[in-house]
Design a protein around this motif. Structure first.
Motif, PDB file in Angstrom:
ATOM      1  N   GLY A 171       0.811  -1.214   0.000  1.00  0.00           N
ATOM      2  CA  GLY A 171       0.000   0.000   0.000  1.00  0.00           C
ATOM      3  C   GLY A 171       0.842   1.261   0.000  1.00  0.00           C
ATOM      4  O   GLY A 171       0.538   2.239  -0.699  1.00  0.00           O
ATOM      5  N   ILE A 172       1.931   1.259   0.760  1.00  0.00           N
ATOM      6  CA  ILE A 172       2.808   2.436   0.835  1.00  0.00           C
ATOM      7  C   ILE A 172       3.458   2.711  -0.510  1.00  0.00           C
ATOM      8  O   ILE A 172       3.534   3.859  -0.965  1.00  0.00           O
ATOM      9  N   MET A 173       3.927   1.656  -1.182  1.00  0.00           N
ATOM     10  CA  MET A 173       4.629   1.852  -2.451  1.00  0.00           C
ATOM     11  C   MET A 173       3.679   2.093  -3.629  1.00  0.00           C
ATOM     12  O   MET A 173       4.115   2.532  -4.692  1.00  0.00           O
ATOM     13  N   SER A 174       2.357   1.838  -3.430  1.00  0.00           N
ATOM     14  CA  SER A 174       1.409   1.933  -4.542  1.00  0.00           C
ATOM     15  C   SER A 174       0.499   3.146  -4.470  1.00  0.00           C
ATOM     16  O   SER A 174      -0.308   3.357  -5.379  1.00  0.00           O
ATOM     17  N   THR A 175       0.597   3.933  -3.401  1.00  0.00           N
ATOM     18  CA  THR A 175      -0.304   5.077  -3.241  1.00  0.00           C
ATOM     19  C   THR A 175       0.502   6.337  -2.941  1.00  0.00           C
ATOM     20  O   THR A 175       1.632   6.265  -2.442  1.00  0.00           O
ATOM     21  N   PRO A 176      -0.068   7.525  -3.244  1.00  0.00           N
ATOM     22  CA  PRO A 176       0.649   8.783  -2.991  1.00  0.00           C
ATOM     23  C   PRO A 176       0.923   8.988  -1.505  1.00  0.00           C
ATOM     24  O   PRO A 176       0.195   8.469  -0.645  1.00  0.00           O
ATOM     25  N   ALA A 177       1.951   9.749  -1.221  1.00  0.00           N
ATOM     26  CA  ALA A 177       2.308  10.057   0.164  1.00  0.00           C
ATOM     27  C   ALA A 177       1.126  10.718   0.866  1.00  0.00           C
ATOM     28  O   ALA A 177       0.424  11.548   0.291  1.00  0.00           O
ATOM     29  N   GLY A 178       0.902  10.327   2.117  1.00  0.00           N
ATOM     30  CA  GLY A 178      -0.189  10.899   2.900  1.00  0.00           C
ATOM     31  C   GLY A 178      -1.493  10.140   2.803  1.00  0.00           C
ATOM     32  O   GLY A 178      -2.410  10.372   3.597  1.00  0.00           O
ATOM     33  N   THR A 179      -1.600   9.220   1.821  1.00  0.00           N
ATOM     34  CA  THR A 179      -2.834   8.438   1.671  1.00  0.00           C
ATOM     35  C   THR A 179      -2.974   7.448   2.819  1.00  0.00           C
ATOM     36  O   THR A 179      -2.010   6.800   3.220  1.00  0.00           O
ATOM     37  N   THR A 180      -4.194   7.347   3.348  1.00  0.00           N
ATOM     38  CA  THR A 180      -4.448   6.380   4.413  1.00  0.00           C
ATOM     39  C   THR A 180      -4.385   4.964   3.863  1.00  0.00           C
ATOM     40  O   THR A 180      -4.934   4.669   2.803  1.00  0.00           O
ATOM     41  N   CYS A 232       3.337  -7.589  15.279  1.00  0.00           N
ATOM     42  CA  CYS A 232       2.889  -6.781  14.139  1.00  0.00           C
ATOM     43  C   CYS A 232       2.239  -5.488  14.621  1.00  0.00           C
ATOM     44  O   CYS A 232       2.376  -4.431  13.996  1.00  0.00           O
ATOM     45  N   HIS A 233       1.525  -5.568  15.733  1.00  0.00           N
ATOM     46  CA  HIS A 233       0.897  -4.369  16.296  1.00  0.00           C
ATOM     47  C   HIS A 233       1.965  -3.341  16.645  1.00  0.00           C
ATOM     48  O   HIS A 233       1.829  -2.149  16.336  1.00  0.00           O
ATOM     49  N   THR A 234       3.031  -3.795  17.280  1.00  0.00           N
ATOM     50  CA  THR A 234       4.133  -2.890  17.630  1.00  0.00           C
ATOM     51  C   THR A 234       4.813  -2.342  16.376  1.00  0.00           C
ATOM     52  O   THR A 234       5.113  -1.137  16.282  1.00  0.00           O
ATOM     53  N   ALA A 235       5.029  -3.225  15.391  1.00  0.00           N
ATOM     54  CA  ALA A 235       5.711  -2.811  14.161  1.00  0.00           C
ATOM     55  C   ALA A 235       4.896  -1.774  13.387  1.00  0.00           C
ATOM     56  O   ALA A 235       5.446  -0.781  12.887  1.00  0.00           O
ATOM     57  N   ILE A 236       3.591  -1.979  13.302  1.00  0.00           N
ATOM     58  CA  ILE A 236       2.759  -1.054  12.509  1.00  0.00           C
ATOM     59  C   ILE A 236       2.690   0.315  13.180  1.00  0.00           C
ATOM     60  O   ILE A 236       2.629   1.349  12.496  1.00  0.00           O
ATOM     61  N   LYS A 237       2.728   0.355  14.506  1.00  0.00           N
ATOM     62  CA  LYS A 237       2.775   1.658  15.184  1.00  0.00           C
ATOM     63  C   LYS A 237       4.017   2.429  14.740  1.00  0.00           C
ATOM     64  O   LYS A 237       3.936   3.634  14.425  1.00  0.00           O
ATOM     65  N   LEU A 238       5.139   1.753  14.697  1.00  0.00           N
ATOM     66  CA  LEU A 238       6.380   2.411  14.274  1.00  0.00           C
ATOM     67  C   LEU A 238       6.320   2.808  12.797  1.00  0.00           C
ATOM     68  O   LEU A 238       6.757   3.901  12.418  1.00  0.00           O
ATOM     69  N   ILE A 239       5.759   1.933  11.954  1.00  0.00           N
ATOM     70  CA  ILE A 239       5.663   2.231  10.520  1.00  0.00           C
ATOM     71  C   ILE A 239       4.823   3.482  10.290  1.00  0.00           C
ATOM     72  O   ILE A 239       5.167   4.339   9.456  1.00  0.00           O
ATOM     73  N   SER A 240       3.706   3.610  11.042  1.00  0.00           N
ATOM     74  CA  SER A 240       2.841   4.787  10.860  1.00  0.00           C
ATOM     75  C   SER A 240       3.602   6.077  11.155  1.00  0.00           C
ATOM     76  O   SER A 240       3.394   7.101  10.490  1.00  0.00           O
ATOM     77  N   ILE A 280      -2.604   4.319   9.294  1.00  0.00           N
ATOM     78  CA  ILE A 280      -2.768   2.942   8.828  1.00  0.00           C
ATOM     79  C   ILE A 280      -3.933   2.336   9.615  1.00  0.00           C
ATOM     80  O   ILE A 280      -3.898   2.293  10.847  1.00  0.00           O
ATOM     81  N   VAL A 281      -4.961   1.901   8.903  1.00  0.00           N
ATOM     82  CA  VAL A 281      -6.137   1.305   9.536  1.00  0.00           C
ATOM     83  C   VAL A 281      -6.122  -0.190   9.247  1.00  0.00           C
ATOM     84  O   VAL A 281      -6.099  -0.602   8.088  1.00  0.00           O
ATOM     85  N   SER A 317     -11.520  -8.928  15.149  1.00  0.00           N
ATOM     86  CA  SER A 317     -12.083  -8.461  16.402  1.00  0.00           C
ATOM     87  C   SER A 317     -12.520  -7.001  16.355  1.00  0.00           C
ATOM     88  O   SER A 317     -13.596  -6.655  16.830  1.00  0.00           O
ATOM     89  N   ARG A 318     -11.699  -6.144  15.743  1.00  0.00           N
ATOM     90  CA  ARG A 318     -11.969  -4.709  15.820  1.00  0.00           C
ATOM     91  C   ARG A 318     -11.122  -3.961  14.815  1.00  0.00           C
ATOM     92  O   ARG A 318     -10.350  -4.541  14.057  1.00  0.00           O
ATOM     93  N   PHE A 319     -11.242  -2.624  14.837  1.00  0.00           N
ATOM     94  CA  PHE A 319     -10.403  -1.746  14.019  1.00  0.00           C
ATOM     95  C   PHE A 319      -9.253  -1.209  14.867  1.00  0.00           C
ATOM     96  O   PHE A 319      -9.420  -0.898  16.050  1.00  0.00           O
ATOM     97  N   HIS A 320      -8.106  -1.083  14.219  1.00  0.00           N
ATOM     98  CA  HIS A 320      -6.938  -0.436  14.824  1.00  0.00           C
ATOM     99  C   HIS A 320      -6.564   0.749  13.934  1.00  0.00           C
ATOM    100  O   HIS A 320      -6.279   0.569  12.742  1.00  0.00           O
ATOM    101  N   HIS A 321      -6.586   1.939  14.501  1.00  0.00           N
ATOM    102  CA  HIS A 321      -6.163   3.138  13.771  1.00  0.00           C
ATOM    103  C   HIS A 321      -4.766   3.517  14.274  1.00  0.00           C
ATOM    104  O   HIS A 321      -4.609   4.009  15.398  1.00  0.00           O
TER     105      HIS A 321
END
Length: 748
Positions: A689-698, A711-719, A726-727, A732-736
């Motif tokens: 998603g990061i490499m295929s969409t413009p900067a700033g896109t959710t 993965c939860h810890t890693a995605i926090k750092l990636i965001s 990153i949603v 179980s639920r949504f993570h924003h």
């Protein structure tokens, strides 16, 4: 008559032709006997011109013109003529009463009936169907009974058409609530009417002289509409297929299914065969009972007698098969239907969506548009859940635009579907914006917004909405209770959850169902109160494998192996082939280092032919869904994704990331465990998603199982590294994820 009609045809072909007064007089007399000889509105206007030319002041001729105009629903023209009559004759009154009714002006139709009685004109059998139709539409059983009394006094209750109209009225008012509801609905209808009209109408109800006494001495409370249907039907000396169909349809619509089916059998005994209206009435009964065998029998009858070409019957068959989970049969009926209207399209699309065939539902919706069938409000309400379940946000946005262009955005059902779709696609702010613009919110719209907030972790907002809903006079149903318990569960609000669970029976009269117990068990489990969850589930009459699996999943999170074994045995008692439970138990053993027990569970699965469903993640980019499985190399951009992941990994480690290998459930060394974490499906989807969409896109990703801790810890750092929101929606639920933080607050 033939010569008179010849004069009429000549006049209509050439309105300027010279006609004598005698010819016009003969013509109008003929029309009194046969007003249907005028076949179009333009012919009616030409006839009116001849009347004005030769004898404009004749009440009889003017009444004839009113009668002809009313046949074409030309209310304005009818009223203009009616108002010119100082003492309207019976024909004029009958025509204006009918014209008001066919144009949906039911209060005025009844008021004209009152004026007709007050003027001394005696109504005949052609008047009462319109009057009874008005009573049914206004939900006024009391007035309908009074009209029935008038019919009996005038000796017209033996007339077939009047009898059918009486049956239809009583059938439509069969499920009417008691007087409180009738008074409320009547006030709505009368809102804005002139005092004179309202006073006349109420006077008509109270005046014995105007409308007569109630039927057979019944009280005017409106009770006994169901018995009235039978009574009118049984006292009719002549019955036709319409009489039978009206009773059958009334019983079916009011839930008296056995009575409806019994009437069909009696109709056959009376020598009448079911027609398309009979079949359309009883097919929904078999859909309600999920009785596909009886439905097939009716389908066979339909084919034998050639009714399968009828759109209403075809739509009823499509709906019946869909409700019986026979979607393939539903689609087959649809395909052989030659002429398809919006109803048949809606039926097959809704059937696909309701049975989980979302892609097929969307395909059919696109085909409907290609076939130039204009979608209605029901079409959009049927297809929006497919977008919500498939989380196809771009398609949902396109449909939203279409809805706005069609002017359906103020429809509360469609707006509720949009709220649900945007919430489930991760756009909770847009869902809230649409919800705020809904006028006349109903239970569905409130529940959709409350559940949306719950899934996104906004428990306080969900509770606030729930309380606001109650303040606005909407009594929570079982779905709303499920939504608020889910909100409490996802936020760890155990005291609030207990309070709502305890009050649902005492305050709202709702007995806890499986979904309520599941939400409470989930709440206890997330809080680590595993024994409380176990005790709660044990109080259920027949706990299912699904609800026990909630507790088993919590045993894995909280590393309670002893309770996990106990819960697993409960699951296998009621659901021996539960795949998820065996996978969870194997993972629990592996997480505890008990590799032999884990291998034994895996071997049992292999012997039973059970395979674990792989962890998958999906992302939508440029209107296309891309699917990722851990370590899968099938994606065309596999190498580029790996490069992007390596770059992210380096930046994460510089930011202090340390891999958490505790949940890698394989008996391998730490380096191999790190590599396995590195290839998790959600990370691959995010990198793509990061490499295929413009900067700033959710970035929006869906995963079919619970996101792991690492993965939860890693995605926090990636965001934080890429500066994007990153949603991630797991099972179980949504993570924003935004700026290195997650909306779940480490609670999921």
């Amino acid at each position: 008559m033939a010569s008179t009609l010849g004069v009429l045809e000549a006049l209509l072909r050439n309105p300027g032709a010279i006609a004598t007064k005698l010819e016009v007089k003969q013509l109008l007399k003929a029309l009194l006997k046969r007003p249907g000889a005028i076949t179009s509105a333009s012919e009616a206007k030409q006839l009116h011109a001849q009347i004005l030319k030769h004898n404009p002041s004749s009440p009889l001729y003017t009444s004839t013109a009113i009668c002809v105009y009313s046949n074409f629903k030309l209310l304005n023209q009818s009223l203009l003529l009616f108002k010119t009559l100082q003492s309207p004759p019976s024909l004029a009154y009958k025509s204006i009463i009918k014209c008001y009714a066919v144009n949906g002006r039911f209060v005025e139709s009844l008021a004209s009936f009152v004026d007709m009685r007050a003027s001394g004109n005696t109504p005949d059998h052609s008047v009462f169907p319109s009057v009874l139709k008005a009573c049914a539409f206004l939900l006024d059983l009391r007035l309908g009974e009074a009209v029935h009394g008038c019919i009996i006094r005038l000796g017209m209750d033996v007339h077939l058409i009047t009898g059918n109209a009486l049956i239809n009225m009583y059938a439509k008012l069969q499920s009417l609530a008691e007087s409180e509801w009738r008074e409320r609905d009547r006030r709505k209808v009368f809102d804005g009417m002139s005092e004179r009209t309202v006073d006349n109408l109420f006077a008509s109800q109270l005046s014995q002289e105007s409308l007569g006494s109630c039927l057979d001495g019944r009280s005017r409370t409106g009770a006994g509409a169901d018995s009235s249907v039978k009574k009118v039907f049984e006292t009719m000396t002549t019955r036709d297929i319409i009489s039978w169909n009206t009773v059958i349809a009334g019983n079916a619509q009011n839930g008296l299914h056995e009575d409806a089916l019994a009437m069909v059998r009696e109709m056959g005994g009376a020598g009448l065969k079911p027609d398309i209206f009979t079949l359309s009435a009883i097919l929904p009964i078999f859909a309600q009972y999920v009785d596909v065998d009886k439905g097939r029998e009716i389908h066979g009858y339909v084919i034998r007698y050639g009714f399968d070409k009828d759109l209403y019957v075809a739509s009823s068959l499509i709906n019946m098969y869909s409700r019986c989970a026979r979607v393939e049969d539903s689609i087959r009926v649809f395909k052989i239907t030659r002429q398809r209207d919006t109803i048949s399209w809606n039926s097959v699309i809704a059937g696909c969506v309701q049975n989980g065939m979302f892609d097929e539902g969307l395909r059919l919706f696109r085909q409907m548009l290609k076939d130039n069938v204009i979608p209605g409000s029901v079409s959009f309400s049927s297809i929006m859940p497919a977008c919500a379940h498939l989380t196809t946000l771009n398609l949902g946005k396109q449909l939203h635009g279409y809805i706005m262009r069609c002017g359906f955005d103020d429809n509360v059902f469609i707006s509720s579907s949009l709220v649900d779709m945007y919430a489930k696609c991760g756009h909770i702010r847009t869902a809230g914006w649409i919800f705020g613009g809904i006028k006349g919110r109903d239970m569905v719209s409130w529940t959709a917004m409350i559940m949306g907030c719950a899934l996104h972790g906004y428990a306080e907002d969900a509770i606030s909405l729930f309380e606001q809903m109650k303040l606005e006079g909407i009594r929570p149903n079982h779905v709303a209770i499920t939504a608020i318990l889910t909100a409490c569960s996802h936020a760890g609000m155990i005291d609030e959850g207990r309070r709502y669970f305890d009050r649902m029976t005492e305050e709202y009269g709702i007995r806890p169902g499986l979904e309520h117990y599941a939400a409470m068990a989930d709440l206890y489990s997330r809080k680590g109160k595993l024994n409380d969850a176990y005790q709660l589930i044990s109080t259920m009459t027949t706990p299912t494998g699904t609800i026990w699996s909630l507790l088993l999943s919590a045993c894995r999170v909280h590393k309670n192996v002893d309770l996990a074994e106990k819960v697993a045995s409960k699951i296998f008692e009621v659901d021996p082939e539960n795949i998820g439970a065996r996978v969870l138990l194997s993972n629990i053993y592996a997480n505890d280092g008990r590799w032999k027990e884990a291998a034994k569970v895996r071997m049992t699965m292999r012997n039973m032919g059970i395979r674990k469903n792989p962890a998958c993640s999906w992302i939508e980019v440029k209107n296309k869904i891309h699917t990722f499985i851990a370590d899968d190399k099938s994606h065309p951009l596999h190498d580029e994704i790996n490069i992007a992941l390596c770059e992210l990994q380096e930046k994460m480690e510089l930011a202090g990331y340390v891999a958490d290998t505790s949940e890698v459930l394989h008996d391998v060394d730490d380096e191999q465990k790190k590599y396995l974490l590195y290839g998790h499906s959600e990370r691959r989807a995010i990198a793509f998603g990061i490499m295929s969409t413009p900067a700033g896109t959710t970035i929006r990703v869906i995963k079919n199982i619970r996101i792991c801790v690492d993965c939860h810890t890693a995605i926090k750092l990636i965001s934080k590294i890429v500066g994007r929101e990153i949603v991630v929606r797991d099972n179980s639920r949504f993570h924003h994820f935004r700026d290195g933080e997650c909306s779940c607050g480490e609670y999921w």
